[in-house]
Design a protein around this motif. Sequence first.
Motif, PDB file in Angstrom:
ATOM      1  N   MET A  41       0.817  -1.231   0.020  1.00 38.02           N
ATOM      2  CA  MET A  41      -0.412  -0.184   0.139  1.00 38.02           C
ATOM      3  C   MET A  41       0.670   1.858  -0.451  1.00 38.02           C
ATOM      4  SD  MET A  41      -3.619   0.402   2.442  1.00 38.02           S
ATOM      5  CE  MET A  41      -3.251   1.958   3.629  1.00 38.02           C
ATOM      6  N   LEU A  66      -2.886   0.751  -3.668  1.00 34.40           N
ATOM      7  CA  LEU A  66      -2.473  -0.566  -4.115  1.00 34.40           C
ATOM      8  C   LEU A  66      -1.933  -1.410  -5.037  1.00 34.40           C
ATOM      9  CD1 LEU A  66      -5.683  -2.569  -1.927  1.00 34.40           C
ATOM     10  CD2 LEU A  66      -3.307  -2.172  -0.907  1.00 34.40           C
ATOM     11  N   TRP A  68      -6.607   1.617  -2.240  1.00 32.64           N
ATOM     12  CA  TRP A  68      -7.352   0.614  -1.011  1.00 32.64           C
ATOM     13  C   TRP A  68      -8.700   1.665  -0.151  1.00 32.64           C
ATOM     14  CZ3 TRP A  68      -7.425   2.547   4.139  1.00 32.64           C
ATOM     15  CH2 TRP A  68      -7.899   1.861   4.814  1.00 32.64           C
TER      16      TRP A  68
END
Length: 436
Positions: free
Chosen positions: A162, A180, A191
Amino acid sequence: MGTEVAVTQSGSVINGHGCCKKGSGYASPLEAMSGPKEKLLYVTCLYTGTGREKPDYLATVDVDPSSPTYSKVIHRLPMPYLGDELHHSGWNSCSSCYGDASAERRFLVLPSLVSGRIYAVDTQKNPKAPSLHKFVDPADVINKTGLAYPHTAHCLASGDIMVSCLGDKDGNAEGNGFLLLDSDFNVKKRWEKPGHSPLFGYDFWYQPRHNTMISSSWGAPLAFTKGFNPQHLSDGLYGRHLYVYSWPDGELKQTMDLGNTGLIPLEIRFLHDPSKAVGFVGATLSSNMIRFFKTEDGSWSHEVAASVKPLKVWVGGLLQKGSPVVAVMEDGQTWQADVPEIQGHRLRGGPQMIQLSLDGKRLYVTNSLFSAWDRQFYPELTEKGSHMLQIDVDTEKGGLAINPNFFVDFGAEPDGPSLAHEMRYPGGDCTSDIWV
């Protein structure tokens, strides 16, 4: 990654990745403290913004006192493009993957704050001479997510990576959010849930045992990339908030306004004890340390934990003799510091990034923040380059002291003086590991 975990008495995690099988990182923070002493440091180094038409690079620094190349740059990995602005870095895998025997802390992830490229560097083939494995094209990120200006990278227990992104392609803060990547560094998606992006982006840290992720806020890229202008603060182009998300599903649950005591909160960390719902963030412009914590009703609150006044060890900054900047004491007297020298080198700029050894006894310090701000506040840095210091930490009696035997001069680099920023150890470090 599930939200329920079981933990053994030793701190090992039993989860869907297998029971007590050693994977990446350490079983617990206590085990990490007993890890091997660092011998190498990877340092992001910039030519972006210095006027030198050279690519940014990753430097390998020898920090083994028994080595003949101690305190020297022993390898340089140049990036394939100009103008990246390498900034922060992270690992593809960390202690959140400890229960997965197939996980390896192999790739160092290098987001480029200005160009938007995200590099994956292989540190396993030859730790002393890492090699470029792959890079993520910023056009791919923009086309699939609308995100740009990548900053902080964290590994997830799922194997994904991330990355916080600070704006859209035009530098507007409204476009920021969280990217992501899968384990092969392919772009997956954002995300956070749609409509749940923060007002400003910067750093983030997740605490899975409390189903929470909290992010901090710098400012709009169209503002900070031009240098710091106080008017931009009045114009609302800088942040003063912390954003509380549910983990791992990405719902923005709460926004904490830190007010004038929390202007521009940057690096954010939970306590190393993964069971604690407490952490700290440094509010740069307010010179305060903010403590944040979960309350009895499950919401989060904050308070000023420390206001920065005393200087335990001075390693450079604007408050030096000969500078137009002075500190005004409570009695009205002004104060400036003498500039120390290490191995005959007069210290330049001021301390920026720090990295503590796993045992807490050595603190490494670089002195470049961001090239546009370096040019503004410390123009000598872009002319003469950065340096790296080691601060010895007395963990028994307390106190800090500059190690006179360690000095890395990035002003003496083969392609000219460069700017050094983030540091990482090959085996993991205090600012990358998270425990599920």
